[in-house]
Every structure is written in C-alpha cells, then in structure tokens.
Design a protein around this motif. Sequence first.
Motif, PDB file in Angstrom:
ATOM      1  N   LEU A  91     -64.220 -65.785   6.348  1.00  0.00           N
ATOM      2  CA  LEU A  91     -64.246 -67.343   6.910  1.00  0.00           C
ATOM      3  C   LEU A  91     -64.994 -67.228   8.195  1.00  0.00           C
ATOM      4  O   LEU A  91     -65.560 -68.390   8.520  1.00  0.00           O
ATOM      5  CB  LEU A  91     -62.755 -67.388   7.472  1.00  0.00           C
ATOM      6  N   GLY A  92     -65.113 -66.287   9.047  1.00  0.00           N
ATOM      7  CA  GLY A  92     -66.065 -66.328  10.276  1.00  0.00           C
ATOM      8  C   GLY A  92     -67.545 -66.837   9.608  1.00  0.00           C
ATOM      9  O   GLY A  92     -68.171 -67.505  10.540  1.00  0.00           O
ATOM     10  N   GLY A  93     -68.075 -66.051   8.854  1.00  0.00           N
ATOM     11  CA  GLY A  93     -69.311 -66.301   8.347  1.00  0.00           C
ATOM     12  C   GLY A  93     -69.352 -67.605   7.517  1.00  0.00           C
ATOM     13  O   GLY A  93     -70.434 -68.422   7.760  1.00  0.00           O
ATOM     14  N   ALA A  94     -68.466 -68.268   6.924  1.00  0.00           N
ATOM     15  CA  ALA A  94     -68.604 -69.445   6.628  1.00  0.00           C
ATOM     16  C   ALA A  94     -68.381 -70.556   7.814  1.00  0.00           C
ATOM     17  O   ALA A  94     -69.246 -71.686   7.591  1.00  0.00           O
ATOM     18  CB  ALA A  94     -67.020 -69.800   5.702  1.00  0.00           C
ATOM     19  N   LEU A  95     -67.587 -70.284   8.601  1.00  0.00           N
ATOM     20  CA  LEU A  95     -67.600 -71.172   9.884  1.00  0.00           C
ATOM     21  C   LEU A  95     -69.149 -71.416  10.622  1.00  0.00           C
ATOM     22  O   LEU A  95     -69.625 -72.288  10.876  1.00  0.00           O
ATOM     23  CB  LEU A  95     -66.740 -70.902  10.914  1.00  0.00           C
ATOM     24  N   ILE A  96     -69.645 -70.020  10.592  1.00  0.00           N
ATOM     25  CA  ILE A  96     -70.963 -70.054  11.268  1.00  0.00           C
ATOM     26  C   ILE A  96     -72.125 -70.614  10.582  1.00  0.00           C
ATOM     27  O   ILE A  96     -72.849 -71.552  11.023  1.00  0.00           O
ATOM     28  CB  ILE A  96     -71.400 -68.509  11.745  1.00  0.00           C
ATOM     29  N   ARG A  97     -72.169 -70.478   9.179  1.00  0.00           N
ATOM     30  CA  ARG A  97     -73.102 -71.110   8.408  1.00  0.00           C
ATOM     31  C   ARG A  97     -73.144 -72.554   8.167  1.00  0.00           C
ATOM     32  O   ARG A  97     -74.131 -73.204   8.205  1.00  0.00           O
ATOM     33  CB  ARG A  97     -73.061 -70.395   6.839  1.00  0.00           C
ATOM     34  N   ASP A  98     -71.864 -72.977   7.842  1.00  0.00           N
ATOM     35  CA  ASP A  98     -71.364 -74.346   7.793  1.00  0.00           C
ATOM     36  C   ASP A  98     -71.874 -75.232   9.179  1.00  0.00           C
ATOM     37  O   ASP A  98     -72.517 -76.247   9.205  1.00  0.00           O
ATOM     38  CB  ASP A  98     -70.038 -74.540   7.590  1.00  0.00           C
ATOM     39  N   SER A  99     -71.545 -74.483  10.385  1.00  0.00           N
ATOM     40  CA  SER A  99     -71.742 -75.337  11.616  1.00  0.00           C
ATOM     41  C   SER A  99     -73.248 -75.385  11.726  1.00  0.00           C
ATOM     42  O   SER A  99     -73.598 -76.290  12.455  1.00  0.00           O
ATOM     43  CB  SER A  99     -70.932 -74.985  12.806  1.00  0.00           C
ATOM     44  N   LEU A 100     -73.947 -74.064  11.649  1.00  0.00           N
ATOM     45  CA  LEU A 100     -75.222 -74.273  11.815  1.00  0.00           C
ATOM     46  C   LEU A 100     -75.929 -75.056  11.040  1.00  0.00           C
ATOM     47  O   LEU A 100     -76.940 -75.920  11.175  1.00  0.00           O
ATOM     48  CB  LEU A 100     -75.933 -72.683  11.551  1.00  0.00           C
ATOM     49  N   ALA A 101     -75.626 -75.006   9.632  1.00  0.00           N
ATOM     50  CA  ALA A 101     -76.247 -76.184   8.853  1.00  0.00           C
ATOM     51  C   ALA A 101     -76.051 -77.648   9.509  1.00  0.00           C
ATOM     52  O   ALA A 101     -77.125 -78.512   9.540  1.00  0.00           O
ATOM     53  CB  ALA A 101     -75.675 -76.171   7.410  1.00  0.00           C
ATOM     54  N   LYS A 102     -75.047 -77.926   9.987  1.00  0.00           N
ATOM     55  CA  LYS A 102     -74.828 -79.196  10.781  1.00  0.00           C
ATOM     56  C   LYS A 102     -75.437 -79.363  11.777  1.00  0.00           C
ATOM     57  O   LYS A 102     -75.772 -80.610  11.927  1.00  0.00           O
ATOM     58  CB  LYS A 102     -73.245 -79.530  11.063  1.00  0.00           C
ATOM     59  N   ALA A 103     -75.626 -78.480  12.700  1.00  0.00           N
ATOM     60  CA  ALA A 103     -76.469 -78.462  13.910  1.00  0.00           C
ATOM     61  C   ALA A 103     -77.954 -78.821  13.495  1.00  0.00           C
ATOM     62  O   ALA A 103     -78.629 -79.674  14.157  1.00  0.00           O
ATOM     63  CB  ALA A 103     -76.317 -76.943  14.575  1.00  0.00           C
ATOM     64  N   ALA A 104     -78.453 -78.210  12.399  1.00  0.00           N
ATOM     65  CA  ALA A 104     -79.626 -78.575  12.136  1.00  0.00           C
ATOM     66  C   ALA A 104     -79.922 -79.887  11.394  1.00  0.00           C
ATOM     67  O   ALA A 104     -81.087 -80.688  11.791  1.00  0.00           O
ATOM     68  CB  ALA A 104     -80.285 -77.603  11.010  1.00  0.00           C
TER      69      ALA A 104
END
Length: 169
Positions: A91-104
């Motif tokens: 879940l931590g990885g999913a939160l990081i990956r999803d939010s980094l994609a949104k940031a980009a």
Amino acid sequence: MIELKAEQPEDRWEVEALYDLCFAPGREALSSYRLREGVPPVSGLSQVARDADGILAGAIRFWPVQIGTGQMPALLLGPVAVHPTHQGEGLGGALIRDSLAKAAETGWSRVLLVGDAPYYARFGFSALVGVAMPPPTNPDRVLGLDLVPGGWAGISGAVQRWRGVHTPS
C-alpha cells in the motif's frame, strides 16, 4: 479492496492519528515540520487509502517548498504511513507511485524527501547533492526525484518554507 483518493479537509484528524500511531513521539520536532508550518498540503496530491469499510489504511502528503536563492519550487514528500494492519501489502508503494504520477501530470518537475535511500530508490529517488534541508537533517537522507528529465539539474541551496502560491514547476 483499497481505494486511493484525494485527502479532504475532514480527513485531517484521522490522518494525524495515523501518523501518531506510525511514527515516534516528537515527530513534529523534525526539521521537515518547520517547512510545513502554516502551509497547506498540496491539494489533490495528498491522498488517503481506505478499505471497503471506509477505514483509513494509509496516507501520504506533499508540501510545496522552495530551493535556494532562485526559490525554485519543489514538492516535499512526506509523511507517508500505512496502518500496521495493512503493512506488507504494498500500500505504501501504491500511494507513492500514484501520487508521483499525479504530481507529474499536474506539472511539477521535482520531488524531495528525507528518508532511507535503499527503500526510496525503487521509486527512482537518489541522493541530492547541494540541496540542504534545515539542520539537524542528515544530508545523506536528502533524496530527490526528477518528474521531468533534468528536473533537478542546476538546482542547489537551502530548502525553504513555501511563500508563494501552489504553482507547479
């Protein structure tokens, strides 16, 4: 099933309780918290993860900061936390990956955090040379990620509290 969605104002106290559960007492004494004081998290990038019953399982926040004399904007990732009952599920990885994609997607060029390089390297983070968090931060734990090619190129100096409008760059 876990659903990731943007953190809402009504989530604030529940997220703070999760951070209190997951992190050591005194977490707010860290230098990164001085950069967050009086600055709201970046809307849409700060997310919560809830299970099928609506119970908070994880959270991640992003804060705008400025770097150096040129006051270059960057995102400060953190904290990210997963409730102990959901740790080890990715879940931590999913939160990081999803939010980094949104940031980009929203136009941000760079992200930094203070953390363990071996863990965050899997997401593309590496040591930042010449970027200094306020003391007493260990400089070896200051990590950065380019959201666009060359996002950190030529950026150096002290990380400072955000004083502008949340404008990605």
